[in-house]
Design a protein around this motif. Structure first.
Motif, PDB file in Angstrom:
ATOM      1  N   VAL A  50       0.819  -1.248  -0.010  1.00  0.00           N
ATOM      2  CA  VAL A  50       0.154   0.034  -0.129  1.00  0.00           C
ATOM      3  C   VAL A  50       1.099   1.063   0.053  1.00  0.00           C
ATOM      4  O   VAL A  50       1.172   1.763   0.929  1.00  0.00           O
ATOM      5  N   SER A  51       1.362   1.655  -1.395  1.00  0.00           N
ATOM      6  CA  SER A  51       2.200   2.580  -1.265  1.00  0.00           C
ATOM      7  C   SER A  51       1.245   3.819  -1.660  1.00  0.00           C
ATOM      8  O   SER A  51       0.123   3.955  -1.564  1.00  0.00           O
ATOM      9  N   ASP A  52       2.099   4.987  -1.560  1.00  0.00           N
ATOM     10  CA  ASP A  52       1.309   6.381  -1.829  1.00  0.00           C
ATOM     11  C   ASP A  52       0.753   6.338  -3.175  1.00  0.00           C
ATOM     12  O   ASP A  52      -0.588   7.057  -3.433  1.00  0.00           O
ATOM     13  N   GLY A  53       1.207   5.627  -4.239  1.00  0.00           N
ATOM     14  CA  GLY A  53       0.524   5.500  -5.300  1.00  0.00           C
ATOM     15  C   GLY A  53      -0.847   4.757  -5.298  1.00  0.00           C
ATOM     16  O   GLY A  53      -1.707   5.331  -5.854  1.00  0.00           O
ATOM     17  N   VAL A  54      -0.816   3.885  -4.588  1.00  0.00           N
ATOM     18  CA  VAL A  54      -2.074   2.915  -4.351  1.00  0.00           C
ATOM     19  C   VAL A  54      -3.209   3.837  -3.726  1.00  0.00           C
ATOM     20  O   VAL A  54      -4.169   3.934  -4.014  1.00  0.00           O
ATOM     21  N   ILE A  55      -2.844   4.682  -2.470  1.00  0.00           N
ATOM     22  CA  ILE A  55      -3.438   5.541  -1.932  1.00  0.00           C
ATOM     23  C   ILE A  55      -4.074   6.488  -2.964  1.00  0.00           C
ATOM     24  O   ILE A  55      -5.167   6.744  -2.981  1.00  0.00           O
ATOM     25  N   GLY A  56      -3.296   7.030  -3.754  1.00  0.00           N
ATOM     26  CA  GLY A  56      -3.658   8.071  -4.851  1.00  0.00           C
ATOM     27  C   GLY A  56      -4.577   7.573  -5.517  1.00  0.00           C
ATOM     28  O   GLY A  56      -5.716   8.305  -5.975  1.00  0.00           O
ATOM     29  N   MET A  57      -4.326   6.290  -6.159  1.00  0.00           N
ATOM     30  CA  MET A  57      -5.449   5.577  -7.015  1.00  0.00           C
ATOM     31  C   MET A  57      -6.818   5.313  -6.454  1.00  0.00           C
ATOM     32  O   MET A  57      -7.781   5.616  -6.901  1.00  0.00           O
ATOM     33  N   ILE A  86      -5.980   1.793   4.316  1.00  0.00           N
ATOM     34  CA  ILE A  86      -6.523   2.493   3.089  1.00  0.00           C
ATOM     35  C   ILE A  86      -7.757   3.514   3.464  1.00  0.00           C
ATOM     36  O   ILE A  86      -7.790   4.262   3.008  1.00  0.00           O
ATOM     37  N   ALA A  87      -8.518   2.730   4.357  1.00  0.00           N
ATOM     38  CA  ALA A  87      -9.821   3.318   4.483  1.00  0.00           C
ATOM     39  C   ALA A  87      -9.520   4.643   5.287  1.00  0.00           C
ATOM     40  O   ALA A  87     -10.076   5.613   5.189  1.00  0.00           O
TER      41      ALA A  87
END
Length: 120
Positions: A50-57, A86-87
């Motif tokens: 769960v990277s910053d990219g995943v959070i952004g997507m 994530i939530a």
């Protein structure tokens, strides 16, 4: 649906205050589960976690769709903790975790853009 004015998350010695988290009733959860049944996962958690990219997507797709699925191809043993992360970071609610797929909901900020105004 209840809206919390404050939610306090304690992780790894840090305290994070998350405003306006949503609490769904069991009927609302069941409704969103049924709505999500036909959806395909739009975000995949892979080797990077769960990277910053995943959070952004996740943020972008929640903004566009309100109700999404996230699939865990990796980190399956940590999917509960990662789904909660994530939530928390997207100010969404984890509707349900079924197998390796998490269902998230976040209402649109503008009321006229909400797809489920009568449910929440």
């Amino acid at each position: 649906m209840k809206m919390r004015t404050r939610n306090v998350l304690h992780k790894h010695g840090f305290t994070v205050i998350i405003p306006n988290m949503i609490e769904l009733t069991s009927k609302q959860r069941k409704f969103f589960e049924k709505e999500a049944h036909s959806l395909s996962p739009v975000v995949i958690v892979g080797g990077a976690g769960v990277s910053d990219g995943v959070i952004g997507m996740v943020n972008e797709t929640l903004e566009a769709h309100e109700l999404i699925k996230v699939k865990f191809n990796e980190y399956k043993e940590d999917k509960r903790e990662l789904s909660e992360k994530i939530a928390a970071e997207t100010n969404a609610v984890l509707v349900r975790l079924i197998g390796n797929i998490a269902i998230f909901y976040r209402p649109a900020e503008e009321e006229d853009r909400r797809k489920y105004p009568d449910i929440v």
